[in-house]
Design a protein around this motif. Structure first.
Motif, PDB file in Angstrom:
ATOM      1  N   ASN A 205       0.843  -1.196   0.000  1.00  0.00           N
ATOM      2  CA  ASN A 205       0.000   0.000   0.000  1.00  0.00           C
ATOM      3  C   ASN A 205       0.882   1.251   0.000  1.00  0.00           C
ATOM      4  OD1 ASN A 205       0.785   0.467   2.779  1.00  0.00           O
ATOM      5  ND2 ASN A 205      -0.678  -1.113   3.344  1.00  0.00           N
ATOM      6  N   LYS A 206       0.244   2.422  -0.032  1.00  0.00           N
ATOM      7  CA  LYS A 206       1.009   3.676  -0.086  1.00  0.00           C
ATOM      8  C   LYS A 206       1.842   3.891   1.173  1.00  0.00           C
ATOM      9  CE  LYS A 206      -1.478   6.568  -3.346  1.00  0.00           C
ATOM     10  NZ  LYS A 206      -2.143   7.868  -3.530  1.00  0.00           N
ATOM     11  N   ASN A 207       1.336   3.441   2.323  1.00  0.00           N
ATOM     12  CA  ASN A 207       2.102   3.584   3.556  1.00  0.00           C
ATOM     13  C   ASN A 207       3.438   2.838   3.434  1.00  0.00           C
ATOM     14  OD1 ASN A 207       2.229   4.242   6.609  1.00  0.00           O
ATOM     15  ND2 ASN A 207       2.666   2.066   6.504  1.00  0.00           N
ATOM     16  N   ASP A 208       3.383   1.589   2.970  1.00  0.00           N
ATOM     17  CA  ASP A 208       4.609   0.796   2.804  1.00  0.00           C
ATOM     18  C   ASP A 208       5.573   1.482   1.842  1.00  0.00           C
ATOM     19  OD1 ASP A 208       3.275  -1.034   4.371  1.00  0.00           O
ATOM     20  OD2 ASP A 208       3.012  -2.516   2.783  1.00  0.00           O
ATOM     21  N   ALA A 209       5.031   1.968   0.733  1.00  0.00           N
ATOM     22  CA  ALA A 209       5.871   2.614  -0.277  1.00  0.00           C
ATOM     23  C   ALA A 209       6.486   3.896   0.269  1.00  0.00           C
ATOM     24  CB  ALA A 209       5.050   2.914  -1.524  1.00  0.00           C
ATOM     25  N   GLY A 210       5.695   4.688   0.976  1.00  0.00           N
ATOM     26  CA  GLY A 210       6.193   5.949   1.521  1.00  0.00           C
ATOM     27  C   GLY A 210       7.301   5.756   2.531  1.00  0.00           C
ATOM     28  N   TYR A 211       7.083   4.824   3.458  1.00  0.00           N
ATOM     29  CA  TYR A 211       8.098   4.589   4.487  1.00  0.00           C
ATOM     30  C   TYR A 211       9.371   4.023   3.872  1.00  0.00           C
ATOM     31  CZ  TYR A 211      10.036   3.722   9.074  1.00  0.00           C
ATOM     32  OH  TYR A 211      10.831   3.765  10.194  1.00  0.00           O
ATOM     33  N   ALA A 212       9.220   3.073   2.962  1.00  0.00           N
ATOM     34  CA  ALA A 212      10.395   2.428   2.360  1.00  0.00           C
ATOM     35  C   ALA A 212      11.202   3.392   1.492  1.00  0.00           C
ATOM     36  CB  ALA A 212       9.962   1.215   1.532  1.00  0.00           C
TER      37      ALA A 212
ATOM     38  N   ALA B   9       8.549   9.950  14.909  1.00  0.00           N
ATOM     39  CA  ALA B   9       8.753   9.171  16.126  1.00  0.00           C
ATOM     40  C   ALA B   9       9.451   7.882  15.708  1.00  0.00           C
ATOM     41  CB  ALA B   9       7.413   8.877  16.799  1.00  0.00           C
ATOM     42  N   LEU B  10       9.717   7.028  16.674  1.00  0.00           N
ATOM     43  CA  LEU B  10      10.325   5.749  16.361  1.00  0.00           C
ATOM     44  C   LEU B  10       9.401   4.977  15.431  1.00  0.00           C
ATOM     45  CD1 LEU B  10      12.687   3.820  16.930  1.00  0.00           C
ATOM     46  CD2 LEU B  10      11.343   2.886  18.805  1.00  0.00           C
ATOM     47  N   HIS B  11       9.903   4.566  14.282  1.00  0.00           N
ATOM     48  CA  HIS B  11       9.149   3.822  13.270  1.00  0.00           C
ATOM     49  C   HIS B  11       8.033   4.651  12.625  1.00  0.00           C
ATOM     50  CE1 HIS B  11      11.314   0.257  14.443  1.00  0.00           C
ATOM     51  NE2 HIS B  11      10.933   0.416  15.686  1.00  0.00           N
ATOM     52  N   GLU B  12       8.130   5.964  12.676  1.00  0.00           N
ATOM     53  CA  GLU B  12       7.146   6.840  12.030  1.00  0.00           C
ATOM     54  C   GLU B  12       7.847   7.989  11.321  1.00  0.00           C
ATOM     55  OE1 GLU B  12       3.115   6.576  14.741  1.00  0.00           O
ATOM     56  OE2 GLU B  12       4.332   8.366  14.872  1.00  0.00           O
ATOM     57  N   LYS B  13       7.333   8.319  10.151  1.00  0.00           N
ATOM     58  CA  LYS B  13       7.815   9.472   9.400  1.00  0.00           C
ATOM     59  C   LYS B  13       6.604  10.292   8.999  1.00  0.00           C
ATOM     60  CE  LYS B  13      11.809   6.941   7.690  1.00  0.00           C
ATOM     61  NZ  LYS B  13      12.608   6.546   6.534  1.00  0.00           N
ATOM     62  N   GLU B  14       6.848  11.577   8.710  1.00  0.00           N
ATOM     63  CA  GLU B  14       5.734  12.477   8.387  1.00  0.00           C
ATOM     64  C   GLU B  14       6.078  13.329   7.174  1.00  0.00           C
ATOM     65  OE1 GLU B  14       2.977  15.296  11.037  1.00  0.00           O
ATOM     66  OE2 GLU B  14       5.050  15.960  10.955  1.00  0.00           O
ATOM     67  N   CYS B  15       5.068  13.587   6.361  1.00  0.00           N
ATOM     68  CA  CYS B  15       5.234  14.484   5.228  1.00  0.00           C
ATOM     69  C   CYS B  15       5.211  15.919   5.742  1.00  0.00           C
ATOM     70  CB  CYS B  15       4.112  14.269   4.213  1.00  0.00           C
ATOM     71  SG  CYS B  15       4.157  15.474   2.854  1.00  0.00           S
TER      72      CYS B  15
ATOM     73  N   CYS C 208       1.775  17.682   3.664  1.00  0.00           N
ATOM     74  CA  CYS C 208       0.390  17.294   3.977  1.00  0.00           C
ATOM     75  C   CYS C 208       0.245  16.707   5.380  1.00  0.00           C
ATOM     76  CB  CYS C 208      -0.146  16.310   2.944  1.00  0.00           C
ATOM     77  SG  CYS C 208       0.616  14.658   3.003  1.00  0.00           S
ATOM     78  N   HIS C 209       1.365  16.464   6.060  1.00  0.00           N
ATOM     79  CA  HIS C 209       1.415  15.938   7.430  1.00  0.00           C
ATOM     80  C   HIS C 209       0.874  14.515   7.566  1.00  0.00           C
ATOM     81  CE1 HIS C 209       2.790  19.817   8.755  1.00  0.00           C
ATOM     82  NE2 HIS C 209       1.778  20.370   8.102  1.00  0.00           N
ATOM     83  N   LYS C 210       0.831  13.782   6.454  1.00  0.00           N
ATOM     84  CA  LYS C 210       0.444  12.374   6.520  1.00  0.00           C
ATOM     85  C   LYS C 210       1.556  11.606   7.217  1.00  0.00           C
ATOM     86  CE  LYS C 210      -0.750   8.359   3.779  1.00  0.00           C
ATOM     87  NZ  LYS C 210      -1.053   7.813   2.471  1.00  0.00           N
ATOM     88  N   THR C 211       1.175  10.687   8.108  1.00  0.00           N
ATOM     89  CA  THR C 211       2.137   9.871   8.840  1.00  0.00           C
ATOM     90  C   THR C 211       2.306   8.529   8.138  1.00  0.00           C
ATOM     91  OG1 THR C 211       1.562  10.914  10.937  1.00  0.00           O
ATOM     92  CG2 THR C 211       2.634   8.769  11.048  1.00  0.00           C
ATOM     93  N   TYR C 212       3.555   8.129   7.972  1.00  0.00           N
ATOM     94  CA  TYR C 212       3.901   6.829   7.403  1.00  0.00           C
ATOM     95  C   TYR C 212       4.552   6.010   8.506  1.00  0.00           C
ATOM     96  CZ  TYR C 212       3.105   8.794   2.769  1.00  0.00           C
ATOM     97  OH  TYR C 212       2.528   9.356   1.654  1.00  0.00           O
ATOM     98  N   GLU C 213       4.029   4.802   8.732  1.00  0.00           N
ATOM     99  CA  GLU C 213       4.561   3.938   9.790  1.00  0.00           C
ATOM    100  C   GLU C 213       5.366   2.810   9.178  1.00  0.00           C
ATOM    101  OE1 GLU C 213       1.214   2.680  12.059  1.00  0.00           O
ATOM    102  OE2 GLU C 213       0.812   4.701  12.802  1.00  0.00           O
ATOM    103  N   ASP C 214       6.380   2.360   9.917  1.00  0.00           N
ATOM    104  CA  ASP C 214       7.206   1.251   9.464  1.00  0.00           C
ATOM    105  C   ASP C 214       6.322   0.029   9.274  1.00  0.00           C
ATOM    106  OD1 ASP C 214       9.185  -0.567   8.912  1.00  0.00           O
ATOM    107  OD2 ASP C 214      10.306  -0.227  10.766  1.00  0.00           O
ATOM    108  N   PHE C 215       6.409  -0.608   8.111  1.00  0.00           N
ATOM    109  CA  PHE C 215       5.565  -1.739   7.798  1.00  0.00           C
ATOM    110  C   PHE C 215       6.155  -3.057   8.260  1.00  0.00           C
ATOM    111  CE2 PHE C 215       8.209  -0.757   4.219  1.00  0.00           C
ATOM    112  CZ  PHE C 215       8.682  -1.975   3.773  1.00  0.00           C
ATOM    113  N   LEU C 216       7.368  -3.061   8.780  1.00  0.00           N
ATOM    114  CA  LEU C 216       7.972  -4.277   9.300  1.00  0.00           C
ATOM    115  C   LEU C 216       7.872  -4.265  10.815  1.00  0.00           C
ATOM    116  CD1 LEU C 216      11.196  -4.444   7.132  1.00  0.00           C
ATOM    117  CD2 LEU C 216       9.114  -5.764   6.840  1.00  0.00           C
ATOM    118  N   PRO C 217       7.504  -5.377  11.423  1.00  0.00           N
ATOM    119  CA  PRO C 217       7.407  -5.405  12.875  1.00  0.00           C
ATOM    120  C   PRO C 217       8.791  -5.202  13.507  1.00  0.00           C
ATOM    121  CG  PRO C 217       7.044  -7.587  11.958  1.00  0.00           C
ATOM    122  CD  PRO C 217       7.188  -6.645  10.812  1.00  0.00           C
ATOM    123  N   PRO C 218       8.855  -4.428  14.592  1.00  0.00           N
ATOM    124  CA  PRO C 218      10.151  -4.219  15.243  1.00  0.00           C
ATOM    125  C   PRO C 218      10.725  -5.538  15.750  1.00  0.00           C
ATOM    126  CG  PRO C 218       8.385  -2.981  16.366  1.00  0.00           C
ATOM    127  CD  PRO C 218       7.772  -3.772  15.265  1.00  0.00           C
ATOM    128  N   SER C 219      12.046  -5.672  15.664  1.00  0.00           N
ATOM    129  CA  SER C 219      12.667  -6.934  16.125  1.00  0.00           C
ATOM    130  C   SER C 219      13.087  -6.845  17.549  1.00  0.00           C
ATOM    131  CB  SER C 219      13.849  -7.292  15.236  1.00  0.00           C
ATOM    132  OG  SER C 219      14.635  -6.177  14.931  1.00  0.00           O
TER     133      SER C 219
END
Length: 137
Positions: free
Chosen positions: A95-102, A117-123, A126-137
């Motif tokens: 999805n777009k979230n995965d693409a944006g974060y990657a 924030a940790l595992h989060e990025k923001e535009c 538009c201030h859309k938040t993108y979250e890391d799509f991989l679970p933290p290890s």
């Protein structure tokens, strides 16, 4: 379908494209260490058949109805800013979230993201938040 199985599906794309049944799809994925429900295997088979139809391969309508079950899943939901596909079982991004974060790029505004924030990025636009799509290890 869990993340491990989605990765297996992506890795087996070429082999899956040659399958003729949902059972074959389930066996390939199980042999590679993944788990997939019969319903999801049928959805993948329907996607494969739609892709084959788009490439000129004839598919019987009754065969398509048997696996599709009226369920609608888009083959491709556009391209990411890096040119890779978004939105299907075999795509580079689910999805777009995965693409944006990657890609570290807002998929709508096409600008570089900033850390929020940790595992989060923001535009920054538009201030859309993108979250890391991989679970933290």
């Amino acid at each position: 379908m869990n993340e491990q199985t989605m990765n297996i599906v992506k890795q087996l794309k070429d082999k899956l494209m040659l399958t003729g049944s949902a059972d074959e799809i389930r066996k390939l994925i199980a042999d590679a260490g993944g788990e997939i429900a019969a319903e999801d295997a049928e959805k993948i088979l329907a996607e494969i058949r739609r892709d084959n139809a788009a490439s000129g391969t004839d598919i019987d309508d009754d065969e398509m109805d048997a696996v599709a079950g009226g369920w609608s899943f888009p083959w491709i939901d556009g391209k990411a800013t890096d040119g890779k596909d978004i939105g299907c079982w075999f795509s580079d991004y689910q999805n777009k979230n995965d693409a944006g974060y990657a890609t570290n790029t807002c998929q709508d505004c096409k600008v570089t993201l900033r850390d929020k924030a940790l595992h989060e990025k923001e535009c920054p636009v538009c201030h859309k938040t993108y979250e890391d799509f991989l679970p933290p290890s």
